[in-house]
Design an enzyme around this catalytic site. Structure first.
Site, PDB file in Angstrom:
ATOM      1  N   SER A 183       0.844  -1.194   0.000  1.00 19.46           N
ATOM      2  CA  SER A 183       0.000   0.000   0.000  1.00 19.46           C
ATOM      3  C   SER A 183       0.878   1.243   0.000  1.00 19.46           C
ATOM      4  O   SER A 183       1.644   1.473   0.932  1.00 19.46           O
ATOM      5  CB  SER A 183      -0.939   0.022   1.209  1.00 19.46           C
ATOM      6  OG  SER A 183      -1.743   1.172   1.184  1.00 19.46           O
ATOM      7  N   VAL A 197       7.007   2.138   4.854  1.00 19.98           N
ATOM      8  CA  VAL A 197       8.033   1.456   4.062  1.00 19.98           C
ATOM      9  C   VAL A 197       7.704   1.578   2.574  1.00 19.98           C
ATOM     10  O   VAL A 197       8.584   1.832   1.748  1.00 19.98           O
ATOM     11  CB  VAL A 197       8.176  -0.020   4.493  1.00 19.98           C
ATOM     12  CG1 VAL A 197       9.165  -0.758   3.599  1.00 19.98           C
ATOM     13  CG2 VAL A 197       8.629  -0.111   5.949  1.00 19.98           C
ATOM     14  N   CYS A 198       6.435   1.438   2.229  1.00 19.51           N
ATOM     15  CA  CYS A 198       6.022   1.535   0.818  1.00 19.51           C
ATOM     16  C   CYS A 198       6.296   2.930   0.258  1.00 19.51           C
ATOM     17  O   CYS A 198       6.771   3.068  -0.870  1.00 19.51           O
ATOM     18  CB  CYS A 198       4.542   1.194   0.677  1.00 19.51           C
ATOM     19  SG  CYS A 198       4.133  -0.475   1.226  1.00 19.51           S
ATOM     20  N   ALA A 199       5.994   3.938   1.030  1.00 18.66           N
ATOM     21  CA  ALA A 199       6.243   5.312   0.601  1.00 18.66           C
ATOM     22  C   ALA A 199       7.738   5.544   0.412  1.00 18.66           C
ATOM     23  O   ALA A 199       8.165   6.127  -0.600  1.00 18.66           O
ATOM     24  CB  ALA A 199       5.668   6.295   1.620  1.00 18.66           C
ATOM     25  N   THR A 229       9.020   3.765  -2.729  1.00 18.62           N
ATOM     26  CA  THR A 229       8.616   4.456  -3.949  1.00 18.62           C
ATOM     27  C   THR A 229       9.428   5.739  -4.145  1.00 18.62           C
ATOM     28  O   THR A 229       9.888   6.030  -5.259  1.00 18.62           O
ATOM     29  CB  THR A 229       7.109   4.742  -3.916  1.00 18.62           C
ATOM     30  OG1 THR A 229       6.420   3.490  -3.744  1.00 18.62           O
ATOM     31  CG2 THR A 229       6.635   5.409  -5.193  1.00 18.62           C
TER      32      THR A 229
END
Length: 166
Positions: free
Chosen positions: A54, A59-61, A64
């Site tokens: 998501s 961590v995803c942010a 990215t």
């Protein structure tokens, strides 16, 4: 199949595990303006596909943003982030975070990418954190299924693989 956990609990990944040397499976996902996007749309380019559960989580942010920063320095490499987030949420996140050097695509509609690349988490209907580098002939040259979904991938290995791909 890759052994993956989510907060230390084992999860079931649907689909077939992709391995280095495989022909990259095609996929259909949605752009932020709801147009269908496939692997073939990037024909002739090297693809670094960053998969996150998501986009709007820590961590995803960070993953990215790190690949967005690196994308500027990569020749003939299309950097793509794929998640199960709605295209509208991805577009908002991309704008707020000033991400301009990679594409963020949604697998929300039918999980086609997730199943074709063996990263769709059955229990959560999220994608397992992973990285795929696909060369200009659509051969998979690098794969990382991150064992614990909440951990970071190996950024340096993924970027090196994208730089070495042809």
């Amino acid at each position: 199949m890759a052994n993956v956990t989510f907060h230390q609990d084992p999860v079931t990944l649907l689909g077939k595990e992709v391995k280095e040397g495989d022909q990259a499976p095609n996929f259909t996902v949605l752009s932020n303006d709801l147009n269908e996007v496939t692997l073939h749309d990037y024909k002739g380019k090297i693809k670094l596909i960053s998969v996150v559960p998501s986009i709007d989580t820590g961590v995803c942010a960070e993953q990215t943003k790190r690949f967005n920063d690196a994308a500027k320095k990569l020749d003939n490499v299309q950097v793509i982030t794929i998640s199960m987030d709605l295209p509208f949420a991805q577009k908002r996140w991309k704008t707020v975070n000033e991400v301009k050097d990679l594409e963020i695509l949604s697998d929300h509609r039918d999980g086609n990418f997730g199943e074709n690349y063996g990263v769709l988490i059955k229990e959560l209907r999220l994608l397992a954190r992973s990285i795929f580098v696909v060369d200009s002939d659509d051969k998979v040259s690098y794969v990382e299924y991150v064992e614990e979904v909440s951990n970071h991938p190996d950024y340096d290995k993924a970027l090196d693989a994208a730089k070495q791909a042809k």
